[in-house]
Motif scaffolding. Structure first.
Motif, PDB file in Angstrom:
ATOM      1  N   VAL A   1       0.852  -1.188   0.000  1.00 18.34           N
ATOM      2  CA  VAL A   1       0.000   0.000   0.000  1.00 18.34           C
ATOM      3  C   VAL A   1       0.886   1.236   0.000  1.00 18.34           C
ATOM      4  CG1 VAL A   1      -1.833   1.246   1.214  1.00 18.34           C
ATOM      5  CG2 VAL A   1      -1.738  -1.239   1.354  1.00 18.34           C
ATOM      6  N   LYS A   2       0.523   2.237  -0.797  1.00 17.99           N
ATOM      7  CA  LYS A   2       1.277   3.490  -0.808  1.00 17.99           C
ATOM      8  C   LYS A   2       1.264   4.119   0.584  1.00 17.99           C
ATOM      9  CE  LYS A   2       0.347   4.662  -5.664  1.00 17.99           C
ATOM     10  NZ  LYS A   2      -0.282   5.646  -6.566  1.00 17.99           N
ATOM     11  N   LYS A   3       2.331   4.810   0.895  1.00 13.66           N
ATOM     12  CA  LYS A   3       2.520   5.343   2.243  1.00 13.66           C
ATOM     13  C   LYS A   3       1.353   6.205   2.704  1.00 13.66           C
ATOM     14  CE  LYS A   3       6.105   7.519   5.065  1.00 13.66           C
ATOM     15  NZ  LYS A   3       7.467   8.134   5.062  1.00 13.66           N
ATOM     16  N   ASP A   4       0.807   7.046   1.814  1.00 16.57           N
ATOM     17  CA  ASP A   4      -0.258   7.959   2.214  1.00 16.57           C
ATOM     18  C   ASP A   4      -1.648   7.319   2.210  1.00 16.57           C
ATOM     19  OD1 ASP A   4      -0.454   7.678  -0.503  1.00 16.57           O
ATOM     20  OD2 ASP A   4      -0.631   9.825  -0.939  1.00 16.57           O
ATOM     21  N   GLU A   5      -1.727   6.036   1.890  1.00 17.25           N
ATOM     22  CA  GLU A   5      -3.019   5.353   1.844  1.00 17.25           C
ATOM     23  C   GLU A   5      -3.113   4.209   2.856  1.00 17.25           C
ATOM     24  OE1 GLU A   5      -3.475   4.123  -2.203  1.00 17.25           O
ATOM     25  OE2 GLU A   5      -3.835   6.149  -2.945  1.00 17.25           O
ATOM     26  N   ARG A   6      -2.138   4.100   3.726  1.00 13.56           N
ATOM     27  CA  ARG A   6      -2.110   3.000   4.690  1.00 13.56           C
ATOM     28  C   ARG A   6      -3.044   3.240   5.873  1.00 13.56           C
ATOM     29  NH1 ARG A   6       4.512   2.725   4.692  1.00 13.56           N
ATOM     30  NH2 ARG A   6       4.713   2.016   2.513  1.00 13.56           N
ATOM     31  N   GLN A   7      -3.557   2.137   6.411  1.00 12.51           N
ATOM     32  CA  GLN A   7      -4.423   2.207   7.579  1.00 12.51           C
ATOM     33  C   GLN A   7      -3.650   1.816   8.836  1.00 12.51           C
ATOM     34  OE1 GLN A   7      -8.446   0.692   7.335  1.00 12.51           O
ATOM     35  NE2 GLN A   7      -8.200   0.240   5.165  1.00 12.51           N
ATOM     36  N   PRO A   8      -4.001   2.397   9.970  1.00 13.89           N
ATOM     37  CA  PRO A   8      -3.323   2.030  11.217  1.00 13.89           C
ATOM     38  C   PRO A   8      -3.553   0.558  11.562  1.00 13.89           C
ATOM     39  CG  PRO A   8      -4.566   4.069  11.476  1.00 13.89           C
ATOM     40  CD  PRO A   8      -4.983   3.474  10.167  1.00 13.89           C
ATOM     41  N   ALA A   9      -2.544  -0.053  12.122  1.00 21.82           N
ATOM     42  CA  ALA A   9      -2.695  -1.430  12.593  1.00 21.82           C
ATOM     43  C   ALA A   9      -3.654  -1.439  13.783  1.00 21.82           C
ATOM     44  CB  ALA A   9      -1.345  -1.995  12.996  1.00 21.82           C
TER      45      ALA A   9
ATOM     46  N   PHE B   1      -8.226  -6.707  12.427  1.00 20.76           N
ATOM     47  CA  PHE B   1      -7.727  -5.892  11.316  1.00 20.76           C
ATOM     48  C   PHE B   1      -8.890  -5.170  10.641  1.00 20.76           C
ATOM     49  CE2 PHE B   1      -4.035  -8.360  12.085  1.00 20.76           C
ATOM     50  CZ  PHE B   1      -2.971  -7.642  11.557  1.00 20.76           C
ATOM     51  N   PRO B   2      -8.718  -3.886  10.338  1.00 17.66           N
ATOM     52  CA  PRO B   2      -9.821  -3.093   9.773  1.00 17.66           C
ATOM     53  C   PRO B   2     -10.259  -3.576   8.398  1.00 17.66           C
ATOM     54  CG  PRO B   2      -7.763  -1.857   9.677  1.00 17.66           C
ATOM     55  CD  PRO B   2      -7.491  -3.079  10.499  1.00 17.66           C
ATOM     56  N   LYS B   3     -11.539  -3.406   8.125  1.00 20.13           N
ATOM     57  CA  LYS B   3     -12.102  -3.774   6.832  1.00 20.13           C
ATOM     58  C   LYS B   3     -11.420  -2.975   5.725  1.00 20.13           C
ATOM     59  CE  LYS B   3     -16.503  -4.060   4.349  1.00 20.13           C
ATOM     60  NZ  LYS B   3     -17.964  -3.794   4.404  1.00 20.13           N
ATOM     61  N   GLY B   4     -11.058  -3.665   4.663  1.00 23.91           N
ATOM     62  CA  GLY B   4     -10.407  -3.003   3.550  1.00 23.91           C
ATOM     63  C   GLY B   4      -8.901  -2.902   3.685  1.00 23.91           C
ATOM     64  N   SER B   5      -8.362  -3.363   4.818  1.00 27.02           N
ATOM     65  CA  SER B   5      -6.911  -3.315   4.988  1.00 27.02           C
ATOM     66  C   SER B   5      -6.295  -4.611   4.473  1.00 27.02           C
ATOM     67  CB  SER B   5      -6.554  -3.137   6.469  1.00 27.02           C
ATOM     68  OG  SER B   5      -6.841  -4.323   7.200  1.00 27.02           O
ATOM     69  N   LEU B   6      -4.978  -4.638   4.426  1.00 31.06           N
ATOM     70  CA  LEU B   6      -4.285  -5.878   4.100  1.00 31.06           C
ATOM     71  C   LEU B   6      -4.287  -6.745   5.348  1.00 31.06           C
ATOM     72  CD1 LEU B   6      -1.259  -4.620   1.964  1.00 31.06           C
ATOM     73  CD2 LEU B   6      -3.345  -5.716   1.178  1.00 31.06           C
ATOM     74  N   ASN B   7      -5.306  -7.568   5.467  1.00 24.10           N
ATOM     75  CA  ASN B   7      -5.465  -8.398   6.657  1.00 24.10           C
ATOM     76  C   ASN B   7      -4.998  -9.827   6.399  1.00 24.10           C
ATOM     77  OD1 ASN B   7      -7.505  -8.807   4.850  1.00 24.10           O
ATOM     78  ND2 ASN B   7      -9.096  -9.110   6.370  1.00 24.10           N
ATOM     79  N   PRO B   8      -4.644 -10.569   7.436  1.00 24.85           N
ATOM     80  CA  PRO B   8      -4.236 -11.963   7.251  1.00 24.85           C
ATOM     81  C   PRO B   8      -5.409 -12.806   6.805  1.00 24.85           C
ATOM     82  CG  PRO B   8      -4.425 -11.444   9.584  1.00 24.85           C
ATOM     83  CD  PRO B   8      -4.616 -10.159   8.852  1.00 24.85           C
ATOM     84  N   GLN B   9      -5.236 -13.571   5.737  1.00 22.72           N
ATOM     85  CA  GLN B   9      -6.339 -14.360   5.187  1.00 22.72           C
ATOM     86  C   GLN B   9      -6.012 -15.839   5.078  1.00 22.72           C
ATOM     87  OE1 GLN B   9      -7.642 -12.557   1.536  1.00 22.72           O
ATOM     88  NE2 GLN B   9      -8.310 -10.686   2.536  1.00 22.72           N
ATOM     89  N   SER B  10      -4.903 -16.238   5.623  1.00 22.29           N
ATOM     90  CA  SER B  10      -4.562 -17.654   5.651  1.00 22.29           C
ATOM     91  C   SER B  10      -3.504 -17.868   6.720  1.00 22.29           C
ATOM     92  CB  SER B  10      -4.036 -18.125   4.292  1.00 22.29           C
ATOM     93  OG  SER B  10      -2.743 -17.596   4.058  1.00 22.29           O
ATOM     94  N   ILE B  11      -3.185 -19.105   6.965  1.00 25.05           N
ATOM     95  CA  ILE B  11      -2.105 -19.457   7.881  1.00 25.05           C
ATOM     96  C   ILE B  11      -1.122 -20.321   7.098  1.00 25.05           C
ATOM     97  CG2 ILE B  11      -1.491 -20.560  10.068  1.00 25.05           C
ATOM     98  CD1 ILE B  11      -4.475 -20.185  10.857  1.00 25.05           C
ATOM     99  N   PRO B  12       0.108 -19.837   6.877  1.00 30.17           N
ATOM    100  CA  PRO B  12       0.669 -18.593   7.404  1.00 30.17           C
ATOM    101  C   PRO B  12       0.316 -17.367   6.571  1.00 30.17           C
ATOM    102  CG  PRO B  12       2.323 -19.747   6.127  1.00 30.17           C
ATOM    103  CD  PRO B  12       1.108 -20.647   6.157  1.00 30.17           C
ATOM    104  N   SER B  13       0.340 -16.225   7.223  1.00 30.94           N
ATOM    105  CA  SER B  13       0.285 -14.916   6.569  1.00 30.94           C
ATOM    106  C   SER B  13       1.312 -14.030   7.237  1.00 30.94           C
ATOM    107  CB  SER B  13      -1.095 -14.268   6.718  1.00 30.94           C
ATOM    108  OG  SER B  13      -2.047 -14.824   5.857  1.00 30.94           O
ATOM    109  N   THR B  14       1.819 -13.062   6.491  1.00 31.50           N
ATOM    110  CA  THR B  14       2.798 -12.133   7.051  1.00 31.50           C
ATOM    111  C   THR B  14       2.361 -10.707   6.743  1.00 31.50           C
ATOM    112  OG1 THR B  14       4.561 -13.758   6.730  1.00 31.50           O
ATOM    113  CG2 THR B  14       5.226 -11.476   7.111  1.00 31.50           C
TER     114      THR B  14
END
Length: 204
Positions: A56-64, A158-171
């Motif tokens: 995600v571009k720096k200015d479009e990132r969501q807080p963890a 993890f917030p909706k629309g963020s890069l959230n973990p969707q499998s195991i493993p995820s990083t």
């Protein structure tokens, strides 16, 4: 590498807890130890890299989200305390084949990048006992702490629309400002992990 399965050595009460967490997780397209959808929503605005790492571009990132609790060794840990460092979150389980395969890569890169301001933190999930997780950590010489999250509740934060973990493993990579910057679904090779970290270390 094929997806691994949740272990069957769980009590009835634990099965019910996992089923409840699993139902909630399904609403967020989270799959246990399998490939999830690579996207979130139209709001995500991430770039899917050819190497399998979404950014995600720096200015479009969501807080963890709030990621705090007890570690596999019984200590208190709050990911927010590492703001100012690049944080690499790895979701894993001792029962997960791909997690076992990538463990040496994470141990090596964590040791190599610690002095550069990178903090690795694991999120151990679907293990019913802490001893299962600590045995894994000892066997694979994991040099960093892991939050103990047997029912997957932390992943659901993890917030909706963020890069959230969707499998195991995820990083998940979190930048120095505490925002979600990158994600990889599935096991990572050492060079892939380094490529995930390098751009965040280079940011001003």
């Amino acid at each position: 590498m094929s997806a691994c399965r949740v272990p069957r050595r769980l009590t009835s009460r634990r099965r019910l807890a996992l089923l409840a967490a699993g139902a909630a997780a399904a609403s967020l397209t989270l799959s246990a130890c399998g490939d999830g959808a690579s996207g979130g929503s139209a709001q995500t605005r991430f770039v899917q890299g050819k190497n399998g790492i979404d950014t995600v571009k720096k200015d479009e990132r969501q807080p963890a989200p709030d990621l705090s609790g007890e570690t596999t060794t019984g200590k208190k840990l709050d990911v927010a305390a590492y703001k100012g460092k690049v944080v690499i979150l790895n979701v894993w389980g001792s029962w997960c084949g791909p997690c076992i395969a990538e463990a040496p890569n994470f141990a090596k890169v964590a040791n190599d990048t610690k002095s550069k301001g990178v903090q690795f933190i694991g999120i151990n999930t679907r293990d019913s006992q802490k001893s299962q997780a600590t045995s894994f950590e000892e066997e694979h010489k994991v040099p960093y702490p892991s939050l103990f999250d047997p029912t997957g509740r932390l992943m659901l934060r993890f917030p909706k629309g963020s890069l959230n973990p969707q499998s195991i493993p995820s990083t998940i990579a979190i930048d120095r400002q505490g925002k979600i910057a990158a994600r990889s679904i599935g096991p990572l090779a050492e060079n892939e992990l380094r490529k995930m970290i390098a751009p965040l270390l280079a940011e001003k």
